[in-house]
Design a protein around this motif. Sequence first.
Motif, short mmCIF file in Angstrom:
data_model
loop_
_atom_site.label_atom_id
_atom_site.label_comp_id
_atom_site.label_asym_id
_atom_site.label_seq_id
_atom_site.Cartn_x
_atom_site.Cartn_y
_atom_site.Cartn_z
N ASP A 1 0.82 -1.20 0.00
CA ASP A 1 0.00 0.00 0.00
C ASP A 1 0.86 1.27 0.00
N LEU A 2 1.95 1.24 0.73
CA LEU A 2 2.85 2.39 0.76
C LEU A 2 3.45 2.65 -0.62
N LEU A 3 3.87 1.59 -1.28
CA LEU A 3 4.41 1.75 -2.63
C LEU A 3 3.35 2.25 -3.60
N LYS A 4 2.12 1.74 -3.45
CA LYS A 4 1.02 2.18 -4.31
C LYS A 4 0.72 3.66 -4.09
N ALA A 5 0.69 4.07 -2.83
CA ALA A 5 0.41 5.47 -2.52
C ALA A 5 1.48 6.38 -3.10
N TYR A 6 2.75 5.99 -2.91
CA TYR A 6 3.84 6.83 -3.42
C TYR A 6 3.79 6.89 -4.95
N ARG A 7 3.53 5.77 -5.58
CA ARG A 7 3.47 5.76 -7.05
C ARG A 7 2.35 6.66 -7.56
N ARG A 8 1.22 6.64 -6.90
CA ARG A 8 0.12 7.50 -7.34
C ARG A 8 0.47 8.97 -7.16
N MET A 9 1.14 9.30 -6.07
CA MET A 9 1.53 10.70 -5.86
C MET A 9 2.56 11.15 -6.88
N VAL A 10 3.53 10.29 -7.15
CA VAL A 10 4.54 10.63 -8.16
C VAL A 10 3.90 10.72 -9.54
N MET A 11 2.95 9.84 -9.82
CA MET A 11 2.25 9.89 -11.10
C MET A 11 1.54 11.22 -11.29
N ILE A 12 0.88 11.70 -10.24
CA ILE A 12 0.22 13.00 -10.33
C ILE A 12 1.24 14.10 -10.58
N ARG A 13 2.34 14.10 -9.83
CA ARG A 13 3.35 15.15 -9.97
C ARG A 13 3.94 15.16 -11.38
N GLU A 14 4.35 14.00 -11.87
CA GLU A 14 4.96 13.94 -13.19
C GLU A 14 3.95 14.26 -14.30
N PHE A 15 2.73 13.81 -14.13
CA PHE A 15 1.68 14.11 -15.10
C PHE A 15 1.47 15.61 -15.20
N GLU A 16 1.35 16.24 -14.06
CA GLU A 16 1.08 17.69 -14.05
C GLU A 16 2.28 18.49 -14.55
N GLU A 17 3.48 18.06 -14.23
CA GLU A 17 4.67 18.75 -14.73
C GLU A 17 4.73 18.65 -16.26
N ALA A 18 4.38 17.48 -16.79
CA ALA A 18 4.39 17.30 -18.23
C ALA A 18 3.31 18.16 -18.90
N VAL A 19 2.11 18.19 -18.31
CA VAL A 19 1.04 19.01 -18.87
C VAL A 19 1.42 20.49 -18.82
N HIS A 20 2.06 20.90 -17.73
CA HIS A 20 2.54 22.28 -17.61
C HIS A 20 3.48 22.63 -18.76
N GLU A 21 4.43 21.76 -19.04
CA GLU A 21 5.40 22.02 -20.10
C GLU A 21 4.74 22.02 -21.47
N GLU A 22 3.88 21.06 -21.71
CA GLU A 22 3.26 20.95 -23.04
C GLU A 22 2.26 22.07 -23.29
N PHE A 23 1.53 22.47 -22.25
CA PHE A 23 0.59 23.57 -22.43
C PHE A 23 1.36 24.87 -22.71
N SER A 24 2.45 25.06 -21.98
CA SER A 24 3.28 26.25 -22.18
C SER A 24 3.84 26.30 -23.59
N ALA A 25 4.10 25.12 -24.18
CA ALA A 25 4.64 25.05 -25.53
C ALA A 25 3.55 25.16 -26.60
N GLY A 26 2.28 25.22 -26.18
CA GLY A 26 1.18 25.36 -27.12
C GLY A 26 0.70 24.06 -27.71
N SER A 27 1.07 22.92 -27.10
CA SER A 27 0.69 21.62 -27.65
C SER A 27 -0.69 21.16 -27.22
#
Length: 321
Positions: free
Chosen positions: A7-33
């Motif tokens: 459960d701890l690994l699952k929780a951490y993975r979900r939190m990292v998934m959110i962080r990386e997903f949002e960082e990627a969306v931030h970069e791509e939106f800024s680039a106009g994609s």
Amino acid sequence: MQLSREDLLKAYRRMVMIREFEEAVHEEFSAGSIPGFVHLYAGEEASGVGVCMHLNDNDYIASTHRGHGHCLAKDCDEHAMMLEIFGKKEGLCGGKGGSMHIADLSKGMMGANGIVGGGPPLICGAALTAKTLKTGGVAVAFVGDGASNQGTVFESYNLAKILNLPAIFVVEDNGYAEATSSRYSVAGSQVNRGKAFDIPAVEVDGSDFFAVWEAAREAVERARNGGGPSLIHSRVLRYYGHFEGDAMTYRPADEVANYRAQKDPLMQFRRRVTEAGLLDGSALDEIDRSVKDRIAQCVVQAKSAPEPTEADLLTDVYISY
């Protein structure tokens, strides 16, 4: 109650998934994609994951316009989500919803919502269904501090209490109702509002996964056992503006940097579990690497994925009786 290593690994993975997903969306939106409008959840990961770790596919959540994090916390597919945000044919909603209306009913995710305070009435309906059909399910509404002032939210508190619904209201107070500090937009703690409706309420540090997890555990158990609704006031901080492109001139220049250094949800989680000997740092590092690679892959695939055809776009829009 102790969480298992899995459960701890699952929780951490979900939190990292959110962080990386949002960082990627931030970069791509800024680039106009990315078309449309985007609101990011980065910085609030522990709040959504801490709640949704107690839920299954038969439980329902309703989100805000800041919905990517809640989707991922509820275990929606990150590839289909990325396709949706890029407006592609194979997206979670066929490319028609985009960021602000992303949903997956198969996972109990009733959707992000462009209507401020629009989620609580929806989860009252889901909670009433669960109670009527005796499914044992619960329904959770995530709302922001600004939405907490809406009449729809107060009416939902009232209805959930009167009907003793298995409903949970999570107010994610990220410091700002759009550009207005919550010091002025929210009259004190949401706990007092819960008391006004005779609803059990608690305030937690939303950057602390374990604090949120414990508060949510009590609320979910109460709901499943017929104890009625609960309210959780989760104090968090969003790392980006209200929307992508927001200049954030209303907030102190060093606010996010200081918060990241002292209270970052991922950093807190790593420190807590490694110092307690619950997880090894190498296992967490591997999650960091694998998730980062996965999100990068999702972005590449979303960019090259086919656009919806005219027929795709008109499907489900018009119907003949």
